[in-house]
Design a protein around this motif. Structure first.
Motif, PDB file in Angstrom:
ATOM      1  N   ALA A 152       0.846  -1.189   0.000  1.00 30.70           N
ATOM      2  CA  ALA A 152       0.000   0.000   0.000  1.00 30.70           C
ATOM      3  C   ALA A 152       0.885   1.244   0.000  1.00 30.70           C
ATOM      4  O   ALA A 152       1.927   1.273   0.655  1.00 30.70           O
ATOM      5  CB  ALA A 152      -0.924  -0.001   1.211  1.00 30.70           C
ATOM      6  N   ASP A 153       0.473   2.261  -0.747  1.00 29.51           N
ATOM      7  CA  ASP A 153       1.200   3.527  -0.839  1.00 29.51           C
ATOM      8  C   ASP A 153       0.290   4.677  -0.458  1.00 29.51           C
ATOM      9  O   ASP A 153      -0.929   4.607  -0.611  1.00 29.51           O
ATOM     10  CB  ASP A 153       1.739   3.733  -2.258  1.00 29.51           C
ATOM     11  N   LEU A 154       0.893   5.779  -0.015  1.00 25.89           N
ATOM     12  CA  LEU A 154       0.175   6.911   0.556  1.00 25.89           C
ATOM     13  C   LEU A 154       0.337   8.151  -0.311  1.00 25.89           C
ATOM     14  O   LEU A 154       1.460   8.531  -0.643  1.00 25.89           O
ATOM     15  CB  LEU A 154       0.743   7.162   1.962  1.00 25.89           C
ATOM     16  N   TYR A 155      -0.790   8.795  -0.659  1.00 31.70           N
ATOM     17  CA  TYR A 155      -0.798  10.004  -1.493  1.00 31.70           C
ATOM     18  C   TYR A 155      -1.704  11.045  -0.848  1.00 31.70           C
ATOM     19  O   TYR A 155      -2.790  10.714  -0.375  1.00 31.70           O
ATOM     20  CB  TYR A 155      -1.309   9.692  -2.901  1.00 31.70           C
ATOM     21  N   LEU A 156      -1.254  12.329  -0.856  1.00 32.01           N
ATOM     22  CA  LEU A 156      -2.031  13.422  -0.289  1.00 32.01           C
ATOM     23  C   LEU A 156      -2.158  14.561  -1.282  1.00 32.01           C
ATOM     24  O   LEU A 156      -1.242  14.817  -2.069  1.00 32.01           O
ATOM     25  CB  LEU A 156      -1.350  13.964   0.974  1.00 32.01           C
ATOM     26  N   SER A 157      -3.294  15.263  -1.194  1.00 35.76           N
ATOM     27  CA  SER A 157      -3.543  16.422  -2.053  1.00 35.76           C
ATOM     28  C   SER A 157      -4.480  17.388  -1.344  1.00 35.76           C
ATOM     29  O   SER A 157      -5.302  16.974  -0.524  1.00 35.76           O
ATOM     30  CB  SER A 157      -4.186  15.965  -3.373  1.00 35.76           C
ATOM     31  N   THR A 158      -4.357  18.665  -1.670  1.00 36.31           N
ATOM     32  CA  THR A 158      -5.333  19.660  -1.205  1.00 36.31           C
ATOM     33  C   THR A 158      -6.275  20.056  -2.339  1.00 36.31           C
ATOM     34  O   THR A 158      -7.208  20.801  -2.121  1.00 36.31           O
ATOM     35  CB  THR A 158      -4.631  20.933  -0.681  1.00 36.31           C
ATOM     36  N   TYR A 194      -1.835   8.209  -7.860  1.00 37.68           N
ATOM     37  CA  TYR A 194      -0.375   8.222  -8.026  1.00 37.68           C
ATOM     38  C   TYR A 194       0.050   9.088  -9.196  1.00 37.68           C
ATOM     39  O   TYR A 194       1.234   9.326  -9.398  1.00 37.68           O
ATOM     40  CB  TYR A 194       0.210   6.810  -8.130  1.00 37.68           C
ATOM     41  N   GLU A 195      -0.894   9.602  -9.966  1.00 34.52           N
ATOM     42  CA  GLU A 195      -0.583  10.528 -11.057  1.00 34.52           C
ATOM     43  C   GLU A 195      -0.943  11.971 -10.708  1.00 34.52           C
ATOM     44  O   GLU A 195      -0.573  12.893 -11.419  1.00 34.52           O
ATOM     45  CB  GLU A 195      -1.324  10.111 -12.316  1.00 34.52           C
ATOM     46  N   ASN A 196      -1.688  12.175  -9.623  1.00 34.29           N
ATOM     47  CA  ASN A 196      -2.187  13.496  -9.265  1.00 34.29           C
ATOM     48  C   ASN A 196      -2.156  13.655  -7.742  1.00 34.29           C
ATOM     49  O   ASN A 196      -3.113  13.301  -7.066  1.00 34.29           O
ATOM     50  CB  ASN A 196      -3.620  13.668  -9.801  1.00 34.29           C
ATOM     51  N   TYR A 197      -1.048  14.174  -7.226  1.00 34.06           N
ATOM     52  CA  TYR A 197      -0.874  14.311  -5.783  1.00 34.06           C
ATOM     53  C   TYR A 197       0.094  15.456  -5.505  1.00 34.06           C
ATOM     54  O   TYR A 197       0.773  15.944  -6.398  1.00 34.06           O
ATOM     55  CB  TYR A 197      -0.346  13.009  -5.177  1.00 34.06           C
ATOM     56  N   GLU A 198       0.160  15.867  -4.252  1.00 38.76           N
ATOM     57  CA  GLU A 198       1.134  16.868  -3.821  1.00 38.76           C
ATOM     58  C   GLU A 198       2.225  16.268  -2.939  1.00 38.76           C
ATOM     59  O   GLU A 198       3.365  16.697  -2.996  1.00 38.76           O
ATOM     60  CB  GLU A 198       0.426  17.999  -3.080  1.00 38.76           C
ATOM     61  N   LEU A 199       1.856  15.310  -2.114  1.00 39.67           N
ATOM     62  CA  LEU A 199       2.817  14.624  -1.252  1.00 39.67           C
ATOM     63  C   LEU A 199       2.588  13.127  -1.375  1.00 39.67           C
ATOM     64  O   LEU A 199       1.450  12.679  -1.517  1.00 39.67           O
ATOM     65  CB  LEU A 199       2.621  15.034   0.212  1.00 39.67           C
ATOM     66  N   SER A 200       3.679  12.357  -1.306  1.00 41.38           N
ATOM     67  CA  SER A 200       3.529  10.905  -1.389  1.00 41.38           C
ATOM     68  C   SER A 200       4.623  10.205  -0.610  1.00 41.38           C
ATOM     69  O   SER A 200       5.689  10.763  -0.353  1.00 41.38           O
ATOM     70  CB  SER A 200       3.558  10.441  -2.844  1.00 41.38           C
ATOM     71  N   HIS A 260     -10.069  12.776  -5.119  1.00 42.88           N
ATOM     72  CA  HIS A 260      -9.688  11.424  -5.511  1.00 42.88           C
ATOM     73  C   HIS A 260      -8.224  11.427  -5.979  1.00 42.88           C
ATOM     74  O   HIS A 260      -7.930  11.205  -7.149  1.00 42.88           O
ATOM     75  CB  HIS A 260     -10.647  10.884  -6.574  1.00 42.88           C
ATOM     76  N   VAL A 261      -7.366  11.691  -5.028  1.00 40.35           N
ATOM     77  CA  VAL A 261      -5.927  11.754  -5.276  1.00 40.35           C
ATOM     78  C   VAL A 261      -5.442  10.392  -5.790  1.00 40.35           C
ATOM     79  O   VAL A 261      -5.924   9.351  -5.357  1.00 40.35           O
ATOM     80  CB  VAL A 261      -5.187  12.197  -3.985  1.00 40.35           C
TER      81      VAL A 261
END
Length: 85
Positions: free
Chosen positions: A24-30, A37-43, A34-35
């Motif tokens: 499992a991987d973690l992605y964050l966005s403001t 792995y192609e659209n995120y700010e922090l991962s 629906h963040v």
């Protein structure tokens, strides 16, 4: 396959993703609910414990996406969210 969460409280937070089975991987966005792995700010995308520190100055809402890598039929994980200050 994704699972989504939203954090809308002020403060500095540490997100800790512990994979128990699979990957499992973690992605964050403001910006995007629906963040991905192609659209995120922090991962954080490791084969171990993933960790992201979110500063209190970061815009809220924070959208969280957990991606279960498709190579595995099932990913099991524990997500910890700690208020740092």
């Amino acid at each position: 396959n994704y699972t989504y969460f939203t954090l809308n409280r002020p403060g500095t937070y540490r997100f800790i993703l512990i994979t128990l089975r699979g990957d499992a991987d973690l992605y964050l966005s403001t910006r995007d609910k629906h963040v991905t792995y192609e659209n995120y700010e922090l991962s954080s995308c490791t084969c171990g414990i993933d960790e992201i520190l979110v500063d209190h100055r970061m815009k809220r809402h924070i959208y969280v996406g957990i991606y279960g890598y498709s190579r595995y039929q099932t990913s099991k994980y524990r997500l910890l969210v700690e208020l740092v200050n």
